[in-house]
Design a protein around this motif. Structure first.
Motif, short mmCIF file in Angstrom:
data_model
loop_
_atom_site.label_atom_id
_atom_site.label_comp_id
_atom_site.label_asym_id
_atom_site.label_seq_id
_atom_site.Cartn_x
_atom_site.Cartn_y
_atom_site.Cartn_z
N THR A 73 0.83 -1.22 0.00
CA THR A 73 0.00 0.00 0.00
C THR A 73 0.85 1.25 0.00
O THR A 73 0.62 2.19 -0.78
N VAL A 74 1.84 1.31 0.87
CA VAL A 74 2.71 2.49 0.96
C VAL A 74 3.51 2.66 -0.33
O VAL A 74 3.64 3.78 -0.86
N THR A 75 4.00 1.56 -0.89
CA THR A 75 4.75 1.64 -2.15
C THR A 75 3.85 2.15 -3.28
O THR A 75 4.25 3.03 -4.06
N ALA A 76 2.63 1.61 -3.37
CA ALA A 76 1.70 2.04 -4.42
C ALA A 76 1.36 3.51 -4.27
O ALA A 76 1.32 4.25 -5.28
N LEU A 77 1.10 3.95 -3.04
CA LEU A 77 0.79 5.36 -2.83
C LEU A 77 2.00 6.24 -3.15
O LEU A 77 1.86 7.33 -3.71
N GLY A 78 3.19 5.77 -2.82
CA GLY A 78 4.41 6.52 -3.12
C GLY A 78 4.64 6.67 -4.62
O GLY A 78 5.07 7.73 -5.10
N ILE A 79 4.33 5.62 -5.38
CA ILE A 79 4.49 5.67 -6.83
C ILE A 79 3.49 6.64 -7.45
O ILE A 79 3.78 7.31 -8.45
N CYS A 80 2.31 6.74 -6.86
CA CYS A 80 1.25 7.61 -7.41
C CYS A 80 1.43 9.09 -7.07
O CYS A 80 0.66 9.92 -7.56
N LEU A 81 2.40 9.43 -6.26
CA LEU A 81 2.60 10.84 -5.89
C LEU A 81 3.10 11.64 -7.09
O LEU A 81 3.87 11.13 -7.91
N PRO A 82 2.68 12.89 -7.19
CA PRO A 82 3.21 13.73 -8.28
C PRO A 82 4.71 13.97 -8.10
O PRO A 82 5.23 13.93 -6.98
N ARG A 83 5.39 14.19 -9.20
CA ARG A 83 6.85 14.36 -9.16
C ARG A 83 7.26 15.72 -8.58
O ARG A 83 8.32 15.85 -8.01
N ARG A 84 6.42 16.73 -8.74
CA ARG A 84 6.76 18.07 -8.27
C ARG A 84 5.68 18.58 -7.34
O ARG A 84 4.53 18.14 -7.39
#
Length: 155
Positions: A73-84
């Motif tokens: 879950t944390v990994t998936a949410l981290g990947i979905c974060l905007p880059r900027r």
């Protein structure tokens, strides 16, 4: 003193019960024998309850499943974060990760009351042991204790 952290105890108390009943079998049928047997049965039942409470009730498989779910879950949410411009999202993700990890650690620790971070010391058992030793020494000062420091019979 035997630790109950793993849900296992010493076999010595069972040996005590057998020896106790053999020692006092000549009193069988008398009221005092019934009282002694009832007290021994109560001690045995309470010991069994302590061992049951010391055994973890959450299987390790479930704990590891919850941990894997948290990581995914944390990994998936981290990947979905905007880059900027993601400072707020990163802080939120870190806080949620810390809270969920803390919840898992607390659940695991509470499930193992005689070991872990939140450790319940055997204070009542230690006090009972001190009182029994004191009473034995007061009533039979010349006699040696019938067992060694780990509960094995010496006589």
């Amino acid at each position: 003193m035997v630790r109950h952290a793993d849900g296992n105890g010493s076999p010595a108390p069972s040996v005590w019960s057998t020896g106790f009943r053999k020692t006092f079998e000549n009193l069988a049928g008398q009221p005092v024998f019934g009282m002694l047997v009832a007290a021994d049965n109560k001690r045995s039942d309470e010991r069994e309850e302590r061992l049951t409470q010391a055994t973890s009730s959450i299987p390790s498989t479930i704990f590891w499943f919850l941990l894997a779910t948290l990581v995914i879950t944390v990994t998936a949410l981290g990947i979905c974060l905007p880059r900027r411009n993601n400072r707020g999202q990163i802080i939120t993700l870190v806080v949620i990760t810390a809270l969920l990890t803390t919840a898992l650690v607390i659940i695991r620790d509470v499930d193992r009351p005689f070991g872990g971070i939140i450790n319940i010391p055997p204070t009542a058992m230690g006090e009972t042991e001190r009182q029994a030793h004191r009473d034995f020494a007061a009533n039979g000062p010349a006699a040696d204790l019938p067992c060694d420091a780990v509960g094995n019979r010496t006589t």
